[in-house]
Design an enzyme around this catalytic site. Structure first.
Site, PDB file in Angstrom:
ATOM      1  N   HIS A 145      -5.459   2.502  -5.268  1.00 16.68           N
ATOM      2  CA  HIS A 145      -4.625   2.007  -4.174  1.00 16.68           C
ATOM      3  C   HIS A 145      -4.086   0.629  -4.534  1.00 16.68           C
ATOM      4  O   HIS A 145      -4.529  -0.006  -5.498  1.00 16.68           O
ATOM      5  CB  HIS A 145      -5.450   1.908  -2.889  1.00 16.68           C
ATOM      6  CG  HIS A 145      -6.582   0.916  -2.983  1.00 16.68           C
ATOM      7  ND1 HIS A 145      -6.726  -0.172  -2.163  1.00 16.68           N
ATOM      8  CD2 HIS A 145      -7.645   0.833  -3.844  1.00 16.68           C
ATOM      9  CE1 HIS A 145      -7.806  -0.864  -2.482  1.00 16.68           C
ATOM     10  NE2 HIS A 145      -8.392  -0.268  -3.504  1.00 16.68           N
TER      11      HIS A 145
ATOM     12  N   HIS B 132      -4.125   1.699   5.930  1.00 17.20           N
ATOM     13  CA  HIS B 132      -4.264   1.591   4.475  1.00 17.20           C
ATOM     14  C   HIS B 132      -4.607   2.974   3.931  1.00 17.20           C
ATOM     15  O   HIS B 132      -5.272   3.765   4.599  1.00 17.20           O
ATOM     16  CB  HIS B 132      -5.349   0.584   4.096  1.00 17.20           C
ATOM     17  CG  HIS B 132      -5.365   0.254   2.633  1.00 17.20           C
ATOM     18  ND1 HIS B 132      -4.431  -0.548   2.043  1.00 17.20           N
ATOM     19  CD2 HIS B 132      -6.198   0.657   1.634  1.00 17.20           C
ATOM     20  CE1 HIS B 132      -4.690  -0.657   0.742  1.00 17.20           C
ATOM     21  NE2 HIS B 132      -5.757   0.078   0.474  1.00 17.20           N
TER      22      HIS B 132
ATOM     23  N   CYS C 252       0.809  -1.220   0.000  1.00 19.12           N
ATOM     24  CA  CYS C 252       0.000   0.000   0.000  1.00 19.12           C
ATOM     25  C   CYS C 252       0.848   1.280   0.000  1.00 19.12           C
ATOM     26  O   CYS C 252       0.752   2.105  -0.910  1.00 19.12           O
ATOM     27  CB  CYS C 252      -0.919  -0.031   1.212  1.00 19.12           C
ATOM     28  SG  CYS C 252      -1.664   1.541   1.628  1.00 19.12           S
TER      29      CYS C 252
END
Length: 317
Positions: free
Chosen positions: A289, A277, A228
């Protein structure tokens, strides 16, 4: 005999009375497990666009769900394998308040620079706006090909701006009569407010989209495998700005904003407490993402999973 004939007529009338089963494609959300004539139409559409290799049988199974995800990925919208309002809008099927609004005001939302090879609903909106201004005679299909590039050049010449066939911030500004519009979290439009200049945001979003489909790898920091924060650091660096390596440190370093604009970061609490995240906001409730189960993809913040885990938005100065 008369009673029998009357019953037959009444039965036929009931049978052929329009119901939800006769509704047009786009009137109901379609997902795995459904059997319906709308599913058949959806499969035919996906097959015609090259996303479905299976049977057109009216049964929404795993193959159809995979085809929907393939289309969603190519259109740059949330990838969930469910054909709902957002997917139908991207397909140009059914009524769309976004498209209707854009058409009525002859304005188009800006989220990234569009050039040959781009696909998605933003390309379709661009084509609609160009058509309304008399510069596009081609299809409204969401595919930026040579015809759309020629239409952009035609408009650019008429607007007295640089003629390159690429729809960037300057072209969108001219199309909108002087104001670049970008999608906000509630689907409305506002003047672009990015985490830096419009040029940086444009470069950041373009870089981010270039790596859609890259796989996920724990600790990964390159297109061969991103995690991430490794993905965020990579695309920010390519756009010319350095950010910290972990989500928690990026969150701490960002300036909090009440609602995200295109190019801002959106943070979520997933496997542990606190920010764990993050992704880059694209407008219209969408963010890009590196997901652990999807790799780099575009997702919808308004789904039950992400909306329940949303912590807030931040801007890196």
């Amino acid at each position: 005999m008369k009673k029998y004939m009357l019953s037959t007529v009444l039965a036929a009338a009931v049978l052929f009375t329009p119901t939800i089963a006769d509704a047009a494609l786009g009137d109901q959300t379609l997902k795995q497990g459904m059997r319906h004539s709308d599913v058949t139409e959806l499969q035919q559409w996906l097959k015609g666009k090259g996303h479905l290799n299976g049977l057109v049988d009216g049964i929404f199974g795993q193959v159809t769900a995979k085809a929907v995800r393939s289309y969603q990925n190519s259109a740059g919208i949330g990838v969930d394998g469910i054909a709902g309002p957002q997917t139908f809008r991207a397909m140009g099927i059914g009524n769309s308040s976004v498209n209707a609004s854009a058409s009525a005001s002859n304005q188009v939302e800006f989220s990234r620079t569009l050039r040959q090879g781009a696909r998605g609903n933003d390309v379709r909106q661009l084509q609609q706006t160009l058509k309304s201004k008399g510069h596009h005679n081609g299809s409204i299909d969401g595919i930026f090909g040579p015809v759309t590039a020629s239409s952009v050049r035609s408009f650019q010449r008429s607007a007295g701006i640089g003629v390159d066939g690429i729809a960037g911030p300057q072209t969108f500004t001219a199309l909108n009569g002087g104001s670049v519009k970008s999608a906000t979290s509630n689907g409305s439009s506002s003047k672009t407010s990015s985490n830096s200049s419009a040029g940086f945001t444009d470069k950041l979003v373009s870089n981010a989209r270039n790596y859609i489909g890259s796989p996920y790898a724990w600790g990964g920091t390159s297109p061969s495998g991103f995690d991430c924060s490794g993905y965020l650091q990579f695309v920010f660096n390519k756009a010319g700005k350095s950010i910290p390596r972990t989500v928690a440190s990026i969150y701490s370093a960002s300036t909090k904003v009440s609602s995200p604009s295109v190019g801002d970061l959106v943070f979520f609490e997933t496997y542990t407490s606190g920010p764990s995240h993050a992704g880059i906001y694209l407008g219209g409730g969408q963010f890009i993402h590196a997901g652990s189960s999807t790799g780099v993809t575009v997702s919808n913040m308004n789904t039950s999973y992400w909306s329940q885990r949303y912590l807030g938005a931040g801007r890196v100065n």
